[in-house]
Design a protein around this motif. Structure first.
Motif, mmCIF file in Angstrom:
data_model
loop_
_atom_site.group_PDB
_atom_site.id
_atom_site.type_symbol
_atom_site.label_atom_id
_atom_site.label_comp_id
_atom_site.label_asym_id
_atom_site.label_seq_id
_atom_site.Cartn_x
_atom_site.Cartn_y
_atom_site.Cartn_z
ATOM 1 N N LEU A 128 -0.974 6.239 1.557
ATOM 2 C CA LEU A 128 -2.257 6.224 2.254
ATOM 3 C C LEU A 128 -2.404 7.460 3.135
ATOM 4 O O LEU A 128 -1.438 7.955 3.703
ATOM 5 C CB LEU A 128 -2.380 4.971 3.126
ATOM 6 N N LYS A 129 -3.638 7.936 3.235
ATOM 7 C CA LYS A 129 -3.939 9.089 4.085
ATOM 8 C C LYS A 129 -5.270 8.833 4.764
ATOM 9 O O LYS A 129 -6.199 8.323 4.145
ATOM 10 C CB LYS A 129 -4.032 10.372 3.258
ATOM 11 N N LYS A 130 -5.365 9.169 6.043
ATOM 12 C CA LYS A 130 -6.608 9.048 6.785
ATOM 13 C C LYS A 130 -6.841 10.333 7.545
ATOM 14 O O LYS A 130 -5.961 10.843 8.236
ATOM 15 C CB LYS A 130 -6.548 7.872 7.757
ATOM 16 N N ALA B 95 0.864 -1.184 0.000
ATOM 17 C CA ALA B 95 0.000 0.000 0.000
ATOM 18 C C ALA B 95 0.901 1.235 0.000
ATOM 19 O O ALA B 95 1.856 1.320 0.771
ATOM 20 C CB ALA B 95 -0.913 0.005 1.214
ATOM 21 N N ASN C 197 3.320 4.373 3.713
ATOM 22 C CA ASN C 197 3.670 3.296 2.793
ATOM 23 C C ASN C 197 3.964 2.044 3.604
ATOM 24 O O ASN C 197 4.655 2.113 4.626
ATOM 25 C CB ASN C 197 4.913 3.648 1.975
#
Length: 51
Positions: free
Chosen positions: A12-14, A9, A30
């Motif tokens: 990614l961002k949340k 992955a 990552n």
């Protein structure tokens, strides 16, 4: 991703909230998980581990 990579992955961002109330939990994360790896996600109750 190589032949031993099971999960990969990238970037990614949340975040939660909207407009001026956005709280970024993580950004540009990552992770590569390879065959045979054992990974643990740790955190206090209610911290978003299952998210």
């Amino acid at each position: 991703m190589n032949k031993n990579t099971v999960i990969s992955a990238k970037h990614l961002k949340k975040s939660f909230g909207a407009k001026e109330n956005v709280q970024v939990i993580y950004s540009d994360l990552n992770i590569d998980i390879y065959k045979g790896d054992f990974k643990v996600i740790m955190g206090s109750s209610g911290s978003g581990k299952s998210t």
